[in-house]
Design an enzyme around this catalytic site. Sequence first.
Site, short mmCIF file in Angstrom:
data_model
loop_
_atom_site.label_atom_id
_atom_site.label_comp_id
_atom_site.label_asym_id
_atom_site.label_seq_id
_atom_site.Cartn_x
_atom_site.Cartn_y
_atom_site.Cartn_z
N LYS A 13 64.56 0.00 20.70
CA LYS A 13 64.90 -1.41 20.48
C LYS A 13 66.36 -1.71 20.82
O LYS A 13 66.64 -2.69 21.47
CB LYS A 13 64.65 -1.82 19.02
CG LYS A 13 63.22 -1.77 18.57
CD LYS A 13 63.03 -2.46 17.21
CE LYS A 13 63.83 -1.83 16.09
NZ LYS A 13 63.44 -0.47 15.73
N ARG A 88 62.15 -6.98 8.91
CA ARG A 88 61.43 -5.73 8.66
C ARG A 88 60.46 -5.86 7.49
O ARG A 88 59.79 -4.89 7.16
CB ARG A 88 62.43 -4.61 8.35
CG ARG A 88 62.84 -3.80 9.59
CD ARG A 88 64.03 -2.96 9.18
NE ARG A 88 64.15 -1.70 9.80
CZ ARG A 88 65.14 -1.38 10.66
NH1 ARG A 88 65.98 -2.30 11.08
NH2 ARG A 88 65.24 -0.17 11.10
N ARG A 127 69.38 11.56 19.43
CA ARG A 127 70.13 10.34 19.74
C ARG A 127 71.61 10.47 19.36
O ARG A 127 71.94 11.04 18.32
CB ARG A 127 69.48 9.20 18.94
CG ARG A 127 70.03 7.85 19.22
CD ARG A 127 69.04 6.81 18.87
NE ARG A 127 68.91 6.58 17.45
CZ ARG A 127 68.17 5.60 16.95
NH1 ARG A 127 67.50 4.79 17.74
NH2 ARG A 127 68.09 5.44 15.65
N ARG A 160 74.22 9.86 14.05
CA ARG A 160 74.15 9.07 12.82
C ARG A 160 73.57 9.91 11.68
O ARG A 160 72.61 10.63 11.88
CB ARG A 160 73.26 7.85 13.04
CG ARG A 160 74.00 6.67 13.61
CD ARG A 160 73.10 5.56 14.06
NE ARG A 160 71.98 5.28 13.19
CZ ARG A 160 71.04 4.37 13.46
NH1 ARG A 160 71.13 3.66 14.57
NH2 ARG A 160 70.05 4.16 12.64
N ARG A 171 62.33 6.93 7.18
CA ARG A 171 62.42 5.65 7.89
C ARG A 171 61.06 5.28 8.49
O ARG A 171 60.68 4.11 8.50
CB ARG A 171 63.50 5.72 8.98
CG ARG A 171 64.89 5.84 8.38
CD ARG A 171 65.92 6.24 9.40
NE ARG A 171 66.19 5.19 10.36
CZ ARG A 171 66.84 5.40 11.51
NH1 ARG A 171 67.25 6.60 11.83
NH2 ARG A 171 67.05 4.39 12.32
P1 AMP Z 1 68.46 0.53 12.39
O1 AMP Z 1 69.68 0.94 13.10
O2 AMP Z 1 67.95 -0.81 12.80
O3 AMP Z 1 67.37 1.57 12.41
O4 AMP Z 1 68.87 0.35 10.84
C1 AMP Z 1 69.47 1.41 10.11
C2 AMP Z 1 69.22 1.21 8.62
O5 AMP Z 1 69.78 -0.04 8.20
C3 AMP Z 1 67.75 1.14 8.20
O6 AMP Z 1 67.17 2.43 8.03
C4 AMP Z 1 67.86 0.36 6.90
O7 AMP Z 1 68.36 1.17 5.85
C5 AMP Z 1 68.95 -0.66 7.22
N1 AMP Z 1 68.37 -1.89 7.82
C6 AMP Z 1 68.59 -2.39 9.06
N2 AMP Z 1 67.91 -3.52 9.25
C7 AMP Z 1 67.25 -3.76 8.09
C8 AMP Z 1 66.34 -4.78 7.66
N3 AMP Z 1 66.00 -5.80 8.47
N4 AMP Z 1 65.85 -4.70 6.41
C9 AMP Z 1 66.20 -3.70 5.57
N5 AMP Z 1 67.02 -2.69 5.92
C10 AMP Z 1 67.55 -2.72 7.17
#
Ligand code: AMP
Length: 221
Positions: A13, A88, A127, A160, A171
């Site tokens: 994404k 989400r 990654r 990360r 996740r």
């Molecule tokens: P990402 O980089 O989008 O995978 O986001 C990393 C982390 O941020 C996720 O595993 C969640 O802990 C938090 N996060 C990001 N976007 C959201 C969302 N829309 N709702 C809840 N938690 C989020």
Amino acid sequence: MNMVLLGPPGAGKGTQAQRLAKAFDLRHLSSGDMLRAERRAGTALGKRVESYMDSGALVPDDIIIEVVLSQLPSESEAAGCMLDGFPRTETQAESLDKALADAGRKLDLVLELTVPDDVIVERITGRRICPKCDGVYHIRHTPPKKAGVCDREGAELVHRPDDTEAVVRQRLAAYHGQTKPLEVYYRRKGLLVEADGMQSPDAVFACCRKIVGDRMHRRGD
Ligand code: AMP
């Protein structure tokens, strides 16, 4: 044109959102990048979300809704937006609908990148991210020119803390339990289009660009 990029963690994404936002002149709003920026800056909000993020859980809806929706382009701005990583949950999706309506906008497309679970773990654990520009690399599939260093910024790439295997599995569990139901939510609204995220990044981009272009054309942009 306002759109959401949906898909499991590691579906690509971030990479596709950056490229599509540039190609179609959309404001790229990545909820994960916003939270990581808060953490880097050491803000109170950043501290509140740390434990959720590091364990692979979703942060509470009220927090993320406020963070992301405050960044939506206002009614007077021409630019559309590309939401990446948000919504989400169904609560987030409903608040997005309302915020867009309040800004005189609506959602035009939800593009879902599909990738089977067994591929996700290999992708995410390899990654690496640039801490300066949030550029995304993979040690095998899309390595930087010089190992461990961002092509654009020259900064040292980071792994990360939530990209380890144990956290990735958490996740994925959050994705299947809370985010996957959004497929039904958006399919009912006639907004969902799927793209095969298993192809090369360039092939996925070509496919996504066509889908977004067609949808833009249909709405007359
Ligand atoms: P990402 O980089 O989008 O995978 O986001 C990393 C982390 O941020 C996720 O595993 C969640 O802990 C938090 N996060 C990001 N976007 C959201 C969302 N829309 N709702 C809840 N938690 C989020």
